[in-house]
Design a protein around this motif. Sequence first.
Motif, PDB file in Angstrom:
ATOM      1  N   VAL A  35       0.839  -1.203   0.000  1.00  0.00           N
ATOM      2  CA  VAL A  35       0.000   0.000   0.000  1.00  0.00           C
ATOM      3  C   VAL A  35       0.871   1.249   0.000  1.00  0.00           C
ATOM      4  O   VAL A  35       0.592   2.204  -0.734  1.00  0.00           O
ATOM      5  CB  VAL A  35      -0.958   0.003   1.225  1.00  0.00           C
ATOM      6  CG1 VAL A  35      -1.623   1.365   1.402  1.00  0.00           C
ATOM      7  CG2 VAL A  35      -2.006  -1.084   1.083  1.00  0.00           C
ATOM      8  N   ILE A  36       1.935   1.260   0.797  1.00  0.00           N
ATOM      9  CA  ILE A  36       2.830   2.425   0.860  1.00  0.00           C
ATOM     10  C   ILE A  36       3.486   2.652  -0.499  1.00  0.00           C
ATOM     11  O   ILE A  36       3.573   3.787  -0.982  1.00  0.00           O
ATOM     12  CB  ILE A  36       3.900   2.249   1.964  1.00  0.00           C
ATOM     13  CG1 ILE A  36       3.243   2.285   3.341  1.00  0.00           C
ATOM     14  CG2 ILE A  36       4.982   3.310   1.857  1.00  0.00           C
ATOM     15  CD1 ILE A  36       4.163   1.869   4.479  1.00  0.00           C
ATOM     16  N   SER A  37       3.924   1.577  -1.122  1.00  0.00           N
ATOM     17  CA  SER A  37       4.554   1.676  -2.438  1.00  0.00           C
ATOM     18  C   SER A  37       3.575   2.246  -3.462  1.00  0.00           C
ATOM     19  O   SER A  37       3.930   3.134  -4.247  1.00  0.00           O
ATOM     20  CB  SER A  37       5.038   0.293  -2.870  1.00  0.00           C
ATOM     21  OG  SER A  37       5.603   0.354  -4.143  1.00  0.00           O
ATOM     22  N   ALA A  40       2.991   5.949  -2.651  1.00  0.00           N
ATOM     23  CA  ALA A  40       4.155   6.776  -2.982  1.00  0.00           C
ATOM     24  C   ALA A  40       4.165   7.120  -4.470  1.00  0.00           C
ATOM     25  O   ALA A  40       4.648   8.180  -4.865  1.00  0.00           O
ATOM     26  CB  ALA A  40       5.445   6.055  -2.595  1.00  0.00           C
ATOM     27  N   GLY A  41       3.616   6.233  -5.273  1.00  0.00           N
ATOM     28  CA  GLY A  41       3.578   6.473  -6.712  1.00  0.00           C
ATOM     29  C   GLY A  41       2.489   7.443  -7.134  1.00  0.00           C
ATOM     30  O   GLY A  41       2.385   7.797  -8.305  1.00  0.00           O
ATOM     31  N   GLY A  43       2.180  10.571  -6.363  1.00  0.00           N
ATOM     32  CA  GLY A  43       2.566  11.984  -6.389  1.00  0.00           C
ATOM     33  C   GLY A  43       2.911  12.536  -5.022  1.00  0.00           C
ATOM     34  O   GLY A  43       3.598  11.896  -4.235  1.00  0.00           O
ATOM     35  N   ASP A  44       2.398  13.739  -4.739  1.00  0.00           N
ATOM     36  CA  ASP A  44       2.740  14.508  -3.544  1.00  0.00           C
ATOM     37  C   ASP A  44       2.494  13.695  -2.264  1.00  0.00           C
ATOM     38  O   ASP A  44       1.360  13.411  -1.905  1.00  0.00           O
ATOM     39  CB  ASP A  44       1.913  15.800  -3.513  1.00  0.00           C
ATOM     40  CG  ASP A  44       2.309  16.711  -2.368  1.00  0.00           C
ATOM     41  OD1 ASP A  44       3.309  16.412  -1.691  1.00  0.00           O
ATOM     42  OD2 ASP A  44       1.605  17.719  -2.158  1.00  0.00           O
ATOM     43  N   ARG A  45       3.567  13.374  -1.573  1.00  0.00           N
ATOM     44  CA  ARG A  45       3.458  12.547  -0.361  1.00  0.00           C
ATOM     45  C   ARG A  45       3.032  13.349   0.861  1.00  0.00           C
ATOM     46  O   ARG A  45       2.543  12.792   1.827  1.00  0.00           O
ATOM     47  CB  ARG A  45       4.794  11.866  -0.074  1.00  0.00           C
ATOM     48  CG  ARG A  45       5.176  10.893  -1.152  1.00  0.00           C
ATOM     49  CD  ARG A  45       6.515  10.284  -0.882  1.00  0.00           C
ATOM     50  NE  ARG A  45       6.902   9.429  -2.011  1.00  0.00           N
ATOM     51  CZ  ARG A  45       8.068   8.847  -2.106  1.00  0.00           C
ATOM     52  NH1 ARG A  45       8.969   9.008  -1.170  1.00  0.00           N
ATOM     53  NH2 ARG A  45       8.338   8.088  -3.140  1.00  0.00           N
ATOM     54  N   SER A  46       3.221  14.652   0.842  1.00  0.00           N
ATOM     55  CA  SER A  46       2.919  15.472   2.022  1.00  0.00           C
ATOM     56  C   SER A  46       1.426  15.520   2.332  1.00  0.00           C
ATOM     57  O   SER A  46       1.049  15.765   3.466  1.00  0.00           O
ATOM     58  CB  SER A  46       3.466  16.885   1.859  1.00  0.00           C
ATOM     59  OG  SER A  46       2.785  17.547   0.807  1.00  0.00           O
ATOM     60  N   GLU A  47       0.584  15.311   1.321  1.00  0.00           N
ATOM     61  CA  GLU A  47      -0.866  15.341   1.545  1.00  0.00           C
ATOM     62  C   GLU A  47      -1.507  14.009   1.196  1.00  0.00           C
ATOM     63  O   GLU A  47      -2.708  13.924   1.008  1.00  0.00           O
ATOM     64  CB  GLU A  47      -1.492  16.460   0.713  1.00  0.00           C
ATOM     65  CG  GLU A  47      -1.039  17.836   1.148  1.00  0.00           C
ATOM     66  CD  GLU A  47      -1.681  18.935   0.323  1.00  0.00           C
ATOM     67  OE1 GLU A  47      -2.654  18.657  -0.391  1.00  0.00           O
ATOM     68  OE2 GLU A  47      -1.202  20.072   0.433  1.00  0.00           O
ATOM     69  N   ASN A  48      -0.704  12.966   1.147  1.00  0.00           N
ATOM     70  CA  ASN A  48      -1.187  11.647   0.769  1.00  0.00           C
ATOM     71  C   ASN A  48      -1.472  10.845   2.037  1.00  0.00           C
ATOM     72  O   ASN A  48      -0.570  10.325   2.677  1.00  0.00           O
ATOM     73  CB  ASN A  48      -0.120  10.962  -0.103  1.00  0.00           C
ATOM     74  CG  ASN A  48      -0.576   9.649  -0.667  1.00  0.00           C
ATOM     75  OD1 ASN A  48      -1.382   8.956  -0.072  1.00  0.00           O
ATOM     76  ND2 ASN A  48      -0.027   9.298  -1.820  1.00  0.00           N
ATOM     77  N   GLY A  49      -2.754  10.746   2.413  1.00  0.00           N
ATOM     78  CA  GLY A  49      -3.154  10.076   3.648  1.00  0.00           C
ATOM     79  C   GLY A  49      -2.733   8.622   3.705  1.00  0.00           C
ATOM     80  O   GLY A  49      -2.285   8.135   4.753  1.00  0.00           O
ATOM     81  N   ASP A  50      -2.889   7.896   2.590  1.00  0.00           N
ATOM     82  CA  ASP A  50      -2.503   6.476   2.567  1.00  0.00           C
ATOM     83  C   ASP A  50      -1.011   6.318   2.837  1.00  0.00           C
ATOM     84  O   ASP A  50      -0.590   5.434   3.585  1.00  0.00           O
ATOM     85  CB  ASP A  50      -2.829   5.846   1.209  1.00  0.00           C
ATOM     86  CG  ASP A  50      -4.318   5.653   1.003  1.00  0.00           C
ATOM     87  OD1 ASP A  50      -5.022   5.421   2.008  1.00  0.00           O
ATOM     88  OD2 ASP A  50      -4.766   5.711  -0.157  1.00  0.00           O
ATOM     89  N   TYR A  51      -0.221   7.204   2.247  1.00  0.00           N
ATOM     90  CA  TYR A  51       1.233   7.135   2.434  1.00  0.00           C
ATOM     91  C   TYR A  51       1.616   7.480   3.877  1.00  0.00           C
ATOM     92  O   TYR A  51       2.365   6.752   4.531  1.00  0.00           O
ATOM     93  CB  TYR A  51       1.936   8.081   1.459  1.00  0.00           C
ATOM     94  CG  TYR A  51       3.438   8.066   1.612  1.00  0.00           C
ATOM     95  CD1 TYR A  51       4.200   7.051   1.043  1.00  0.00           C
ATOM     96  CD2 TYR A  51       4.093   9.053   2.336  1.00  0.00           C
ATOM     97  CE1 TYR A  51       5.577   7.029   1.181  1.00  0.00           C
ATOM     98  CE2 TYR A  51       5.472   9.031   2.496  1.00  0.00           C
ATOM     99  CZ  TYR A  51       6.203   8.022   1.914  1.00  0.00           C
ATOM    100  OH  TYR A  51       7.568   7.978   2.066  1.00  0.00           O
ATOM    101  N   ILE A  52       1.081   8.582   4.396  1.00  0.00           N
ATOM    102  CA  ILE A  52       1.417   9.045   5.744  1.00  0.00           C
ATOM    103  C   ILE A  52       0.978   8.019   6.789  1.00  0.00           C
ATOM    104  O   ILE A  52       1.754   7.635   7.668  1.00  0.00           O
ATOM    105  CB  ILE A  52       0.796  10.435   6.019  1.00  0.00           C
ATOM    106  CG1 ILE A  52       1.448  11.483   5.106  1.00  0.00           C
ATOM    107  CG2 ILE A  52       0.946  10.824   7.485  1.00  0.00           C
ATOM    108  CD1 ILE A  52       0.734  12.812   5.083  1.00  0.00           C
ATOM    109  N   TYR A  53      -0.280   7.561   6.698  1.00  0.00           N
ATOM    110  CA  TYR A  53      -0.769   6.570   7.659  1.00  0.00           C
ATOM    111  C   TYR A  53       0.011   5.259   7.526  1.00  0.00           C
ATOM    112  O   TYR A  53       0.370   4.647   8.521  1.00  0.00           O
ATOM    113  CB  TYR A  53      -2.261   6.296   7.463  1.00  0.00           C
ATOM    114  CG  TYR A  53      -2.717   5.122   8.294  1.00  0.00           C
ATOM    115  CD1 TYR A  53      -2.927   5.263   9.662  1.00  0.00           C
ATOM    116  CD2 TYR A  53      -2.886   3.860   7.733  1.00  0.00           C
ATOM    117  CE1 TYR A  53      -3.296   4.185  10.441  1.00  0.00           C
ATOM    118  CE2 TYR A  53      -3.255   2.775   8.503  1.00  0.00           C
ATOM    119  CZ  TYR A  53      -3.469   2.945   9.858  1.00  0.00           C
ATOM    120  OH  TYR A  53      -3.827   1.882  10.623  1.00  0.00           O
ATOM    121  N   GLY A  54       0.277   4.867   6.288  1.00  0.00           N
ATOM    122  CA  GLY A  54       1.005   3.617   6.051  1.00  0.00           C
ATOM    123  C   GLY A  54       2.384   3.630   6.670  1.00  0.00           C
ATOM    124  O   GLY A  54       2.807   2.658   7.306  1.00  0.00           O
TER     125      GLY A  54
END
Length: 158
Positions: A35-37, A40-41, A43-54
Amino acid sequence: MTGATPRFITADGLARLRAEYDQLFGHERPKLVEVISWAAGNGDRSENGDYIYGRKRLREIDRRLSHLARVMKAAKVVDPAAQATNAVRFGATVELADDDDARRVVTIVGDDETDAGAGRIGWSSPIARALIGAKVGDERIVHLPASEKSYEVISIYY
């Protein structure tokens, strides 16, 4: 806590820790990495809830895996059936009665496998320390932070 204090545990307790480790390492962590991978693909990670929570959840899982690995490495499995059965020892299930004849059943287990709701208390807890060595009919006083409580040992089984 791997120094002088042994980490006693029952075989069942060690099996529960191993199962949790295997579940986290073999199932939950790989799915989360996927899910993190994917996130991350996007785009912008600073506002990406899935990336931040993951990432946050991945750190929690890694900390828990590290803790479980340390506990399992330091664990000393004690077989309750090998204990002397005439007195309270590690692994004993003890029925207690207080001054009001209220009954309570507790099992003395390793500190890493405690579950007060299920009646499993750690061997280093005040009540377990007071009960170690007691026989049926013995009265023991448990020193609690706010008071003292007296218990009579009604039965012991392993």
